[in-house]
Design a protein around this motif. Structure first.
Motif, PDB file in Angstrom:
ATOM      1  N   PRO A 144      -2.577  12.321  -5.831  1.00 42.13           N
ATOM      2  CA  PRO A 144      -1.394  11.698  -5.513  1.00 42.13           C
ATOM      3  C   PRO A 144      -0.243  12.336  -5.814  1.00 42.13           C
ATOM      4  O   PRO A 144      -0.171  12.846  -6.848  1.00 42.13           O
ATOM      5  CB  PRO A 144      -1.225  10.192  -6.140  1.00 42.13           C
ATOM      6  CG  PRO A 144      -2.669   9.932  -6.477  1.00 42.13           C
ATOM      7  CD  PRO A 144      -3.394  11.358  -6.729  1.00 42.13           C
ATOM      8  N   PRO A 145       0.761  12.497  -4.947  1.00 43.22           N
ATOM      9  CA  PRO A 145       1.105  11.744  -3.619  1.00 43.22           C
ATOM     10  C   PRO A 145       0.579  12.211  -2.465  1.00 43.22           C
ATOM     11  O   PRO A 145       0.918  11.681  -1.590  1.00 43.22           O
ATOM     12  CB  PRO A 145       2.646  11.312  -3.847  1.00 43.22           C
ATOM     13  CG  PRO A 145       3.028  12.635  -4.149  1.00 43.22           C
ATOM     14  CD  PRO A 145       2.241  13.194  -5.475  1.00 43.22           C
ATOM     15  N   TYR A 146       0.133  13.508  -2.517  1.00 44.68           N
ATOM     16  CA  TYR A 146      -0.710  13.886  -1.239  1.00 44.68           C
ATOM     17  C   TYR A 146      -1.511  12.705  -0.619  1.00 44.68           C
ATOM     18  O   TYR A 146      -2.257  12.261  -1.307  1.00 44.68           O
ATOM     19  CB  TYR A 146      -1.492  15.236  -1.605  1.00 44.68           C
ATOM     20  CG  TYR A 146      -0.639  16.337  -1.780  1.00 44.68           C
ATOM     21  CD1 TYR A 146      -0.995  16.843  -3.390  1.00 44.68           C
ATOM     22  CD2 TYR A 146       0.193  16.762  -1.278  1.00 44.68           C
ATOM     23  CE1 TYR A 146      -0.328  17.852  -3.828  1.00 44.68           C
ATOM     24  CE2 TYR A 146       0.896  18.291  -1.817  1.00 44.68           C
ATOM     25  CZ  TYR A 146       0.485  18.280  -3.165  1.00 44.68           C
ATOM     26  OH  TYR A 146       1.357  19.439  -3.392  1.00 44.68           O
ATOM     27  N   GLY A 147      -1.452  12.718   0.718  1.00 43.00           N
ATOM     28  CA  GLY A 147      -2.256  11.759   1.494  1.00 43.00           C
ATOM     29  C   GLY A 147      -1.809  10.182   1.418  1.00 43.00           C
ATOM     30  O   GLY A 147      -2.601   9.495   2.006  1.00 43.00           O
ATOM     31  N   ILE A 148      -0.650  10.136   0.952  1.00 39.54           N
ATOM     32  CA  ILE A 148      -0.082   8.831   0.788  1.00 39.54           C
ATOM     33  C   ILE A 148      -0.019   8.011   2.030  1.00 39.54           C
ATOM     34  O   ILE A 148      -0.116   6.925   2.257  1.00 39.54           O
ATOM     35  CB  ILE A 148       1.234   8.898   0.013  1.00 39.54           C
ATOM     36  CG1 ILE A 148       1.529   7.132  -0.270  1.00 39.54           C
ATOM     37  CG2 ILE A 148       2.172   9.242   0.916  1.00 39.54           C
ATOM     38  CD1 ILE A 148       2.666   6.958  -1.015  1.00 39.54           C
ATOM     39  N   ASP A 149       0.304   8.939   3.155  1.00 41.97           N
ATOM     40  CA  ASP A 149       0.515   8.275   4.589  1.00 41.97           C
ATOM     41  C   ASP A 149      -0.719   8.534   5.721  1.00 41.97           C
ATOM     42  O   ASP A 149      -0.639   8.228   6.731  1.00 41.97           O
ATOM     43  CB  ASP A 149       1.872   8.896   5.214  1.00 41.97           C
ATOM     44  CG  ASP A 149       3.008   8.610   4.513  1.00 41.97           C
ATOM     45  OD1 ASP A 149       3.929   9.122   4.385  1.00 41.97           O
ATOM     46  OD2 ASP A 149       3.063   7.254   4.100  1.00 41.97           O
ATOM     47  N   PHE A 150      -1.701   9.295   4.917  1.00 42.72           N
ATOM     48  CA  PHE A 150      -3.039   9.406   5.775  1.00 42.72           C
ATOM     49  C   PHE A 150      -3.674   7.858   6.006  1.00 42.72           C
ATOM     50  O   PHE A 150      -3.328   7.022   5.196  1.00 42.72           O
ATOM     51  CB  PHE A 150      -3.991  10.240   4.894  1.00 42.72           C
ATOM     52  CG  PHE A 150      -5.017  10.993   5.670  1.00 42.72           C
ATOM     53  CD1 PHE A 150      -6.234  10.507   5.674  1.00 42.72           C
ATOM     54  CD2 PHE A 150      -4.603  12.055   6.484  1.00 42.72           C
ATOM     55  CE1 PHE A 150      -7.127  11.327   6.512  1.00 42.72           C
ATOM     56  CE2 PHE A 150      -5.487  12.785   7.124  1.00 42.72           C
ATOM     57  CZ  PHE A 150      -7.136  12.148   7.367  1.00 42.72           C
ATOM     58  N   PRO A 151      -4.488   7.885   7.001  1.00 44.68           N
ATOM     59  CA  PRO A 151      -5.109   6.442   7.224  1.00 44.68           C
ATOM     60  C   PRO A 151      -5.760   5.938   6.163  1.00 44.68           C
ATOM     61  O   PRO A 151      -5.959   4.705   6.019  1.00 44.68           O
ATOM     62  CB  PRO A 151      -6.218   6.880   8.510  1.00 44.68           C
ATOM     63  CG  PRO A 151      -5.326   8.038   9.311  1.00 44.68           C
ATOM     64  CD  PRO A 151      -4.772   8.938   8.174  1.00 44.68           C
ATOM     65  N   THR A 152      -6.360   6.849   5.220  1.00 41.55           N
ATOM     66  CA  THR A 152      -7.082   6.386   4.025  1.00 41.55           C
ATOM     67  C   THR A 152      -6.068   6.133   2.925  1.00 41.55           C
ATOM     68  O   THR A 152      -6.617   5.635   1.879  1.00 41.55           O
ATOM     69  CB  THR A 152      -8.305   7.314   3.478  1.00 41.55           C
ATOM     70  OG1 THR A 152      -7.555   8.648   3.194  1.00 41.55           O
ATOM     71  CG2 THR A 152      -9.400   7.527   4.851  1.00 41.55           C
ATOM     72  N   ASN A 203       1.655  14.558   3.091  1.00 43.49           N
ATOM     73  CA  ASN A 203       1.751  13.352   3.014  1.00 43.49           C
ATOM     74  C   ASN A 203       0.621  12.441   3.819  1.00 43.49           C
ATOM     75  O   ASN A 203       0.258  11.458   3.520  1.00 43.49           O
ATOM     76  CB  ASN A 203       3.304  12.308   3.051  1.00 43.49           C
ATOM     77  CG  ASN A 203       3.819  12.736   4.497  1.00 43.49           C
ATOM     78  OD1 ASN A 203       3.803  13.981   4.828  1.00 43.49           O
ATOM     79  ND2 ASN A 203       4.094  11.500   5.164  1.00 43.49           N
ATOM     80  N   GLY A 204       0.369  13.211   5.134  1.00 45.10           N
ATOM     81  CA  GLY A 204      -0.525  12.570   5.941  1.00 45.10           C
ATOM     82  C   GLY A 204      -1.284  13.678   6.692  1.00 45.10           C
ATOM     83  O   GLY A 204      -1.732  14.648   6.165  1.00 45.10           O
ATOM     84  N   LEU A 205      -1.254  13.624   8.063  1.00 56.73           N
ATOM     85  CA  LEU A 205      -1.837  14.576   8.900  1.00 56.73           C
ATOM     86  C   LEU A 205      -1.029  15.874   8.941  1.00 56.73           C
ATOM     87  O   LEU A 205       0.358  15.668   8.360  1.00 56.73           O
ATOM     88  CB  LEU A 205      -1.850  14.035  10.392  1.00 56.73           C
ATOM     89  CG  LEU A 205      -2.585  12.711  10.490  1.00 56.73           C
ATOM     90  CD1 LEU A 205      -2.664  12.427  12.073  1.00 56.73           C
ATOM     91  CD2 LEU A 205      -4.171  13.047  10.259  1.00 56.73           C
ATOM     92  N   ASN A 206      -1.585  17.007   8.987  1.00 57.51           N
ATOM     93  CA  ASN A 206      -0.837  18.219   9.092  1.00 57.51           C
ATOM     94  C   ASN A 206      -1.038  18.848  10.671  1.00 57.51           C
ATOM     95  O   ASN A 206      -1.583  18.145  11.552  1.00 57.51           O
ATOM     96  CB  ASN A 206      -1.424  19.351   7.935  1.00 57.51           C
ATOM     97  CG  ASN A 206      -2.848  19.571   8.260  1.00 57.51           C
ATOM     98  OD1 ASN A 206      -3.580  19.313   9.456  1.00 57.51           O
ATOM     99  ND2 ASN A 206      -3.514  20.014   7.126  1.00 57.51           N
ATOM    100  N   LEU A 207      -0.466  19.770  10.779  1.00 55.19           N
ATOM    101  CA  LEU A 207      -0.388  20.536  12.281  1.00 55.19           C
ATOM    102  C   LEU A 207      -1.591  20.503  12.833  1.00 55.19           C
ATOM    103  O   LEU A 207      -1.802  20.254  14.024  1.00 55.19           O
ATOM    104  CB  LEU A 207       0.421  22.011  12.193  1.00 55.19           C
ATOM    105  CG  LEU A 207       1.031  22.434  13.046  1.00 55.19           C
ATOM    106  CD1 LEU A 207       1.405  21.577  14.338  1.00 55.19           C
ATOM    107  CD2 LEU A 207       1.447  23.726  13.030  1.00 55.19           C
ATOM    108  N   PRO A 208      -2.622  21.230  12.123  1.00 54.39           N
ATOM    109  CA  PRO A 208      -3.886  21.323  12.710  1.00 54.39           C
ATOM    110  C   PRO A 208      -4.515  19.993  13.384  1.00 54.39           C
ATOM    111  O   PRO A 208      -5.003  19.785  14.191  1.00 54.39           O
ATOM    112  CB  PRO A 208      -4.864  21.997  11.769  1.00 54.39           C
ATOM    113  CG  PRO A 208      -3.901  22.813  10.949  1.00 54.39           C
ATOM    114  CD  PRO A 208      -2.592  21.807  10.822  1.00 54.39           C
ATOM    115  N   ASP A 209      -4.234  18.867  12.459  1.00 49.29           N
ATOM    116  CA  ASP A 209      -4.771  17.483  12.860  1.00 49.29           C
ATOM    117  C   ASP A 209      -4.113  17.018  13.959  1.00 49.29           C
ATOM    118  O   ASP A 209      -4.704  16.426  14.871  1.00 49.29           O
ATOM    119  CB  ASP A 209      -4.415  16.492  11.570  1.00 49.29           C
ATOM    120  CG  ASP A 209      -5.305  16.901  10.368  1.00 49.29           C
ATOM    121  OD1 ASP A 209      -6.364  17.627  10.597  1.00 49.29           O
ATOM    122  OD2 ASP A 209      -4.808  16.624   9.239  1.00 49.29           O
TER     123      ASP A 209
END
Length: 894
Positions: free
Chosen positions: A60-68, A77-83
């Motif tokens: 954390p805090p990487y991925g804090i806004d990702f669906p999981t 924090n969430g999806l990146n450009l390729p996503d």
């Protein structure tokens, strides 16, 4: 970059739709929904998690806004450009190439080969150790194509690669993690930002051409974006949320060149190749859009208003600010930029007083002491310093608790002087130094302040805080003396002093600071007898009975002596009267025998408390022959030795072409240096006979219980016989050495037995690098290790010991509990050595701080990744590994 900028989903959606129209054309069944990704952390979605590297996004805090809401190994924090592009194309999110799930039909949706930390250049990101550089990503792409060919056939695989989108993102790390990583980085000294950008573009073009050779036909190239607005850059380089200007300037230079280069490739390879470059400005629009939760508080707005008023020169505010409640004043102090903080700090009642003062406006007689308020200001200055010069700040704090306000403005003033040097050194410059404008001040001081951007403003307002400065010859004139008239310099480094005019300016500056100056150094100068006389006279004005210089140094300088046997009278007087003189360094000055002889005679009768004498890299062979002849003929008759030599602790004679006779002469002189601790005779061809001449001194020093503890004999043309005799003698001394260096002598493996016995003495530092131990020598050393050692540091590099080096090192770690530093580089150790070394490190008692294994050619093998990851979890250990990607193209440019 380790922390990429956040990307607005609505903008990215628009970008993705444009890509679909401009690059892909109409959807082509499954192939249109596949794509490939190459690049750095902006597009990495997990490859680095499979590597032993510090460039990871698994916490954390990487991925804090990702669906999981959990870290996903994306530097976001969430999806990146390729996503987001995958979503717009109606495809599943791409898998990293190292993922075990990337098999079968999932191969047909493409793959992500990106790796955080990489750049356009091969040396970008070396601090992250194990990352997938771009040409290694291309090798993985070739492997991918082979796997797909086996699945759907070669022709179909080729069409899939040719038809789909390829996204590539590079360049940011070459600036953030290389050019701007530390002040005065190697790249920044080598190139201007413009030159560096052009160099990067030329290398980027080669990368895109290689991608074309591998089948990439529809390529999206992203620019760096606003580098100065990346969160990490704003956190490290700004106080008020503004984008970092130097990084913004780099992006503004690089991105247009990138557009031009991509357009050129399109024209050259059309219609078979189509590359597009994304807009570089869309993050600016997002950054400038503020959500409701980001609206500043009323207190923040008030602080910003006060800051603006201070910068505009509104001094009427200062008395009011003195009486602010402590919490509000502390908040204000923590947010002020340097110029405003300086104004407030100087105006505070406790600034120049040790006593407390009353808080009268509260009517309760409460006292506010200097310590609490001064501490808050000191903390603010420390934060500003570390924000601007993070690497220097860490080094300073280790040495001693500094006065952060003073060191901030001293470093700032040095930066200003360095910037002016570049302008004043131009052939056409004929103006005043004080009128030269300093860049980077526009956002920090009031535009109404007269002359705020000129050097004279900075010298007048901050010169009184400067204690240590480095000046080049363009500053050696009367103008700089006037600009620095309020300074009380304690340390002064002068470079490239060549002319009579330079000497005149130097002498005036020295005379101006004669009472405060303690350290004086000349580098790359040309000095005549007359100029040395002037300099020494200016350091010893008639008002002072003796000068106060403690450290005097002349390095890499040419002496214009018409008579090489003479030493200027004033220099003799300067050395004789320097009661405070602690160190004297005359290194790499082409001094001859006669000069050194007169110098030594002067020191014999001087009354200073000299502790360090450095005469290295000259040519003084024979300098002691006459002085020691009396001692040789009648050892009972002592030399007439003054206080200087009796207090000497360190003598450096490295690189002086001294031979065995000089070593014999030195033996008699050393007897009269009872407090000598360190002797450096390296790079002198004294041979075995020279060592035998010094052995009686070592024995006598031990018997008299002197302080002698450190002997350096690197590259002295020693043989196995001479070194063995020396080591056996040292092993029997009642007061043994603590440090010995015999590196770079062609000794051979036969010395290993004596060396193994020597390890059981209280020796703490041993340098045996490049002495030819080979595998047989390390085997003998390993057999000798049966008891506990007191070693703290050892260098066994360049001994070509192979696997036996690792075996010895493993046993050494178990027998030397205090061992902190090990250099085992360039020993032809195979990669299998890691098993034994890692096991030994894990079983050691935790004191190891640095282990250098570089220079051993190791092929990358994934089986060692987890092993290295376990070792690198130890934050105290600095582990330097050889390159584990030897197939990457070699970048010969330093």
């Amino acid at each position: 970059m380790s922390t990429p900028p956040r990307v607005c989903s609505s903008v990215t959606m628009a970008v993705a739709l444009v890509l679909r129209v401009t690059l892909l054309g109409p959807p082509q069944a499954e192939a249109a929904r596949a794509f490939f990704v190459f690049g750095d952390s902006l597009v990495d979605n997990g490859n680095n998690n499979y590597l032993a590297t510090t460039a990871r996004a698994d916490s954390p805090p990487y991925g804090i806004d990702f669906p999981t809401h959990r870290p996903t190994s994306r530097f976001s924090n969430g999806l990146n450009l390729p996503d987001l592009i995958s979503e717009q194309m109606g495809s599943e999110l791409l898998l990293p190439y190292f993922s075990s799930e990337l098999t079968g039909q999932k191969l047909l949706t493409g793959a992500n080969f990106a790796s955080a930390g990489i750049g356009i250049l091969n040396d970008t990101g070396v601090q992250f150790v194990n990352i997938i550089r771009i040409f290694k990503q291309f090798e993985m792409f070739q492997q991918y194509q082979q796997r797909v060919s086996a699945l759907i056939g070669g022709a179909q695989a080729k069409r899939l690669v040719n038809d789909v989108l390829v996204l590539i993102t590079l360049g940011g790390n070459d600036f953030v993690n290389t050019y701007f990583l530390v002040p005065f980085s190697a790249r920044s000294r080598q190139y201007s930002i413009s030159q560096y950008s052009q160099y990067l573009i030329s290398e980027y073009r080669k990368i895109l051409l290689r991608l074309y050779e591998l089948g990439g036909r529809r390529v999206l190239v992203t620019g760096t974006g606003p580098l100065g607005c990346v969160p990490a850059a704003m956190a490290q380089r700004s106080r008020n949320g503004e984008c970092a200007p130097e990084l913004q300037r780099a992006a503004a230079i690089f991105n247009p060149l990138l557009v031009q280069m991509v357009q050129g490739l399109n024209a050259q390879h059309a219609p078979s190749f189509s590359a597009r470059i994304s807009s570089q400005n869309f993050p600016i629009d997002f950054i400038s859009t503020m959500t409701e939760s980001e609206i500043p508080s009323l207190v923040s707005l008030c602080v910003d208003a006060v800051k603006s008023d201070l910068l505009r020169g509104d001094d009427d505010l200062l008395p009011i600010l003195h009486e602010l409640p402590p919490n509000l004043l502390d908040l204000l102090v923590s947010r002020l930029p340097p110029f405003a903080l300086q104004k407030l700090h100087r105006a505070m009642p406790f600034d120049d007083q040790e006593d407390e003062f009353s808080d009268e406006c509260n009517g309760n007689g409460r006292k506010r002491g200097r310590s609490s308020r001064a501490g808050n200001f000191d903390k603010a200055w420390r934060n500003l310093f570390k924000l601007r010069w993070p690497e220097i700040g860490r080094r300073i704090e280790v040495i001693e608790p500094p006065d952060w306000q003073q060191i901030y403005w001293e470093t700032h003033l040095q930066n200003c002087l360095d910037e002016v040097v570049e302008v004043a050194s131009l052939p056409l410059f004929d103006g005043c130094l004080g009128e030269v404008k300093i860049s980077g001040c526009e956002g920090d001081v009031a535009t109404s302040t007269s002359g705020y951007s000129k050097l004279c403003h900075h010298c007048v307002h901050f010169g009184y805080l400067a204690r240590c400065l480095r000046l080049q010859n363009v500053f050696c004139n009367e103008e700089i003396c006037h600009l620095l008239r309020n300074s009380k310099l304690q340390s002064l480094e002068l470079r490239w002093i060549r002319s009579k005019e330079h000497i005149t300016g130097v002498c005036k500056l020295l005379n101006q600071n004669s009472e405060s100056l303690k350290t004086l150094e000349f580098i790359h100068c040309i000095l005549s007898s007359a100029s040395i006389t002037e300099i020494c006279s200016s350091l010893s004005p008639k008002s002072l009975q003796a000068h106060g210089i403690k450290h005097f140094s002349i390095n890499t300088t040419k002496f214009l002596e018409t008579n090489p046997s003479s030493v200027p009278v004033e220099l003799v007087s300067f050395l004789s009267s320097g009661r405070s003189l602690y160190s004297l360094k005359l290194s790499d000055n082409h001094l001859g025998q006669k000069f050194a002889k007169v110098l030594f005679s002067t020191l014999l009768n001087a009354s200073s408390s000299l502790s360090i004498l450095d005469l290295s890299e000259n040519n003084i062979s024979g300098w002691l022959s006459e002085l020691c002849r009396l001692s040789k003929s009648n050892p009972r008759t002592p030399l007439q030795v003054g206080k200087s030599l009796q207090s000497l602790r360190e003598l450096n004679l490295r690189g002086n072409n001294l031979n065995k006779d000089d070593a014999d002469d030195l033996r008699y002189a050393l007897v009269h240096m009872p407090n000598l601790e360190v002797l450096d005779m390296s790079d002198n061809p004294i041979g075995d006979d020279g060592i035998r001449s010094l052995i009686p001194f070592l024995m006598e020093a031990s018997e008299k219980c002197t302080r002698f503890v450190d002997l350096r004999l690197e590259n002295c043309e020693l043989s196995c016989h001479g070194v063995t005799e020396l080591i056996k003698t040292l092993s029997t001394l009642s007061r043994p050495l603590k440090s010995l260096s015999i590196a770079d002598n062609d000794i051979g493996s036969q010395v290993a037995r004596a060396l193994g016995e020597f390890l059981y003495t209280p020796i703490q530092v041993l340098n045996a690098g490049g002495i030819g131990l080979r595998s047989s020598g390390f085997q003998v050393l390993q057999e000798k290790l049966t008891k506990e050692l007191k070693l703290v540091e050892i260098d066994i590099s360049k001994n070509r010991g192979g696997i036996e080096t690792a075996n010895f090192l493993s046993k050494l770690l178990s027998k030397a509990p205090k061992l902190a530093i090990v250099n085992a580089a360039y020993n032809l150790m195979p990669v299998e050595s890691l098993t034994a070394i890692c096991s030994a490190i894990k079983n050691a008692k935790g004191t190891l701080q640095r282990l250098d294994l570089s220079g051993n050619t190791w092929d990358y093998q994934p089986v060692y990744d987890s092993m290295l990851a376990d070792i690198q979890c130890n934050e105290r250990l600095v582990l330097i590994l050889p390159s584990l990607t030897p197939d990457a193209p070699y970048d010969a440019d330093p």
